[in-house]
Design a protein around this motif. Structure first.
Motif, mmCIF file in Angstrom:
data_model
loop_
_atom_site.group_PDB
_atom_site.id
_atom_site.type_symbol
_atom_site.label_atom_id
_atom_site.label_comp_id
_atom_site.label_asym_id
_atom_site.label_seq_id
_atom_site.Cartn_x
_atom_site.Cartn_y
_atom_site.Cartn_z
ATOM 1 N N VAL A 135 15.118 -0.794 -11.794
ATOM 2 C CA VAL A 135 16.438 -0.684 -12.429
ATOM 3 C C VAL A 135 17.295 -1.904 -12.077
ATOM 4 N N ALA A 136 17.262 -2.312 -10.813
ATOM 5 C CA ALA A 136 18.027 -3.489 -10.381
ATOM 6 C C ALA A 136 17.565 -4.738 -11.127
ATOM 7 N N GLU A 137 16.266 -4.883 -11.304
ATOM 8 C CA GLU A 137 15.730 -6.054 -12.021
ATOM 9 C C GLU A 137 16.098 -6.027 -13.499
ATOM 10 N N PHE B 219 18.632 -4.415 -15.016
ATOM 11 C CA PHE B 219 20.060 -4.609 -15.243
ATOM 12 C C PHE B 219 20.532 -5.963 -14.721
ATOM 13 N N GLY B 220 19.835 -6.491 -13.736
ATOM 14 C CA GLY B 220 20.105 -7.860 -13.315
ATOM 15 C C GLY B 220 19.794 -8.848 -14.430
ATOM 16 N N THR B 221 18.709 -8.593 -15.145
ATOM 17 C CA THR B 221 18.344 -9.427 -16.290
ATOM 18 C C THR B 221 19.398 -9.313 -17.396
ATOM 19 N N LEU B 222 19.804 -8.074 -17.704
ATOM 20 C CA LEU B 222 20.835 -7.855 -18.725
ATOM 21 C C LEU B 222 22.152 -8.536 -18.342
ATOM 22 N N ALA B 223 22.549 -8.377 -17.081
ATOM 23 C CA ALA B 223 23.829 -8.945 -16.630
ATOM 24 C C ALA B 223 23.785 -10.475 -16.572
ATOM 25 N N THR B 224 22.587 -11.038 -16.408
ATOM 26 C CA THR B 224 22.431 -12.501 -16.442
ATOM 27 C C THR B 224 22.544 -13.008 -17.881
ATOM 28 N N LEU B 225 21.932 -12.267 -18.803
ATOM 29 C CA LEU B 225 21.994 -12.649 -20.223
ATOM 30 C C LEU B 225 23.380 -12.424 -20.826
ATOM 31 N N LEU C 40 21.299 -4.885 -5.409
ATOM 32 C CA LEU C 40 22.282 -5.605 -6.228
ATOM 33 C C LEU C 40 23.297 -6.379 -5.384
ATOM 34 N N SER C 41 23.229 -6.209 -4.070
ATOM 35 C CA SER C 41 24.235 -6.821 -3.202
ATOM 36 C C SER C 41 23.862 -8.243 -2.786
ATOM 37 N N GLU C 42 24.877 -9.022 -2.527
ATOM 38 C CA GLU C 42 24.708 -10.396 -2.014
ATOM 39 C C GLU C 42 24.018 -10.382 -0.651
ATOM 40 N N GLU C 43 24.306 -9.323 0.134
ATOM 41 C CA GLU C 43 23.798 -9.232 1.511
ATOM 42 C C GLU C 43 22.275 -9.086 1.567
ATOM 43 N N ASN C 44 21.653 -8.744 0.425
ATOM 44 C CA ASN C 44 20.212 -8.487 0.442
ATOM 45 C C ASN C 44 19.372 -9.769 0.342
ATOM 46 N N LYS C 45 20.024 -10.932 0.310
ATOM 47 C CA LYS C 45 19.285 -12.176 0.029
ATOM 48 C C LYS C 45 18.280 -12.556 1.112
ATOM 49 N N ASN C 46 18.442 -12.018 2.320
ATOM 50 C CA ASN C 46 17.481 -12.333 3.380
ATOM 51 C C ASN C 46 16.433 -11.237 3.589
ATOM 52 N N ALA C 47 16.481 -10.204 2.715
ATOM 53 C CA ALA C 47 15.525 -9.086 2.851
ATOM 54 C C ALA C 47 14.144 -9.507 2.351
ATOM 55 N N SER C 48 13.141 -8.731 2.733
ATOM 56 C CA SER C 48 11.780 -9.055 2.286
ATOM 57 C C SER C 48 11.529 -8.601 0.849
ATOM 58 N N ILE D 120 15.431 -9.996 -8.269
ATOM 59 C CA ILE D 120 15.738 -11.313 -8.821
ATOM 60 C C ILE D 120 15.310 -11.315 -10.285
ATOM 61 N N PRO D 121 16.253 -11.433 -11.250
ATOM 62 C CA PRO D 121 17.701 -11.496 -11.046
ATOM 63 C C PRO D 121 18.282 -10.102 -10.755
ATOM 64 N N GLY D 122 19.479 -10.083 -10.291
ATOM 65 C CA GLY D 122 20.174 -8.827 -9.970
ATOM 66 C C GLY D 122 21.051 -8.970 -8.755
ATOM 67 N N GLU D 123 20.478 -9.616 -7.750
ATOM 68 C CA GLU D 123 21.157 -9.769 -6.464
ATOM 69 C C GLU D 123 22.518 -10.481 -6.608
ATOM 70 N N GLY D 124 23.564 -9.829 -6.089
ATOM 71 C CA GLY D 124 24.882 -10.456 -6.049
ATOM 72 C C GLY D 124 25.627 -10.514 -7.371
ATOM 73 N N LEU D 125 25.161 -9.750 -8.381
ATOM 74 C CA LEU D 125 25.792 -9.866 -9.702
ATOM 75 C C LEU D 125 26.973 -8.915 -9.915
ATOM 76 N N ASN D 126 27.253 -8.067 -8.935
ATOM 77 C CA ASN D 126 28.411 -7.165 -9.024
ATOM 78 C C ASN D 126 28.427 -6.348 -10.326
ATOM 79 N N ILE D 127 27.299 -5.747 -10.644
ATOM 80 C CA ILE D 127 27.240 -4.883 -11.834
ATOM 81 C C ILE D 127 27.943 -3.570 -11.488
ATOM 82 N N PRO D 128 28.991 -3.185 -12.239
ATOM 83 C CA PRO D 128 29.691 -1.947 -11.884
ATOM 84 C C PRO D 128 28.819 -0.708 -12.064
ATOM 85 N N LEU D 129 28.793 0.134 -11.027
ATOM 86 C CA LEU D 129 28.026 1.377 -11.069
ATOM 87 C C LEU D 129 28.944 2.550 -11.391
#
Length: 336
Positions: A96-98, A100-106, A151-159, A163-172
């Motif tokens: 779901v994150a991927e 909607f991250g794709t949609l929010a990027t487009l 979807l959070s910016e803080e997840n950028k160092n996680a394993s 991507i895309p999705g991270e840090g895009l502030n998609i309203p839930l």
């Protein structure tokens, strides 16, 4: 009446589309009609256009929800487009994150992610979607928080990252028809949308729980509540009542477990439903507004005053596509 009139001008109006298949139409017709409806309501000043996830139904073809959101977003330019909702237990939060991250990027700053916890179908189909995975009450809250993490910016160092999705502030937005999601939305500081168009019983209780318990979050600092209702507007009350027999037959299909394409209006429901069915449908459709512009203005203003919602989301099961477009045009006069 002036106070009532003003209240509608201070509320946002939006559209929920189930992508219904009218009798005699195909799935492709329905997709084209949904896009035309989205363009139409965008031009009328509606805030957002949401598509809901349903499966295994002849009369609703919104099963590939995120694909249809992309189709509508590409064909429009300003209106927010989103899910009302994605049924989260049917999907891995990462997927779901991927998506909607794709949609929010487009389509930047135009995508909403509404989340529900119902299956959006019958139990057998739910088992096919979920591969017979057993669920506990805590699964939905856990899945929402897992999705928030991706979807959070803080997840950028996680394993594991979206991507895309991270840090895009998609309203839930959490969707609900009981008090469960109201409490969860309040606790997590998320927007809340109540399905009063088919499950009216807990509307006031859920809104009260949400507003009284809301905790500010990274997403927002104050509660934001949406109520979904049925609206069928026409030039006269009589015409709207005739058109509304389609909605009543659609509701009867839900009660009887029949999922045929939505039927044309009829002169009378008397020979179609029995008294018990009529009563059940009247209960289910408690927040249904049928009539001319003036009739709907009066009843919808009362609804807005009683609920104090921030936004009214409208679903309209109308057999004829031109009549559906016209219904939203009449409705738009209440807030423009």
């Amino acid at each position: 009446m002036h106070a009532s009139l003003d209240i509608l001008k201070n509320i946002k109006f939006s559209v929920l589309d189930l992508v219904p298949v009218a009798q005699g139409n195909s799935a492709l017709n329905s997709f084209h009609n949904s896009l035309e409806l989205a363009k139409h309501v965008e031009s009328l000043g509606f805030e957002r256009f949401w598509i809901s996830e349903h499966h295994n139904m002849e009369n609703i073809v919104s099963s590939a929800t995120s694909i249809l959101i992309g189709y509508v977003a590409q064909g429009t330019s300003q209106i927010r487009v989103g899910s009302g909702g994605i049924m989260l237990p049917n999907h891995a939060p990462l997927v779901v994150a991927e998506q909607f991250g794709t949609l929010a990027t487009l389509y930047p700053r135009r995508i909403d992610l509404g989340l529900g916890r119902a299956p959006g179908t019958d139990q057998e189909t739910a088992a096919a979607l979920r591969r017979n995975r057993q669920e506990s009450p805590q699964d939905f809250p856990n899945n929402v928080q897992e999705l928030q993490k991706y979807l959070s910016e803080e997840n950028k160092n996680a394993s594991v990252r979206a991507i895309p999705g991270e840090g895009l502030n998609i309203p839930l937005y959490l969707l609900g028809s009981s008090t469960f999601s109201a409490q969860l939305a309040a606790t997590l500081g998320l927007n809340y949308a109540f399905a009063s168009h088919f499950a009216p019983a807990y509307l006031h209780q859920a809104l009260q729980i949400y507003k009284e318990n809301f905790k500010a979050s990274n997403q927002q600092n104050k509660a934001y509540a949406i109520a979904c209702v049925n609206v069928i507007a026409a030039d006269t009350d009589e015409e709207a009542e005739r058109m509304a027999t389609t909605l009543k037959q659609f509701a009867l299909g839900i009660i009887r477990g029949v999922r045929k394409p939505i039927p044309a209006p009829v002169a009378s429901m008397d020979n179609i439903w029995n008294e018990a069915e009529k009563h059940a449908i009247q209960q289910m459709m408690h927040y249904t507004f049928i009539g001319s512009e003036n009739t709907i203005r009066e009843s919808l203003s009362r609804f807005a005053e009683e609920t104090q919602v921030d936004e009214i989301m409208v679903v309209s099961h109308i057999h004829n596509h031109e009549e559906r477009l016209r219904s939203y045009e009449i409705l738009s006069r209440l807030f423009n």
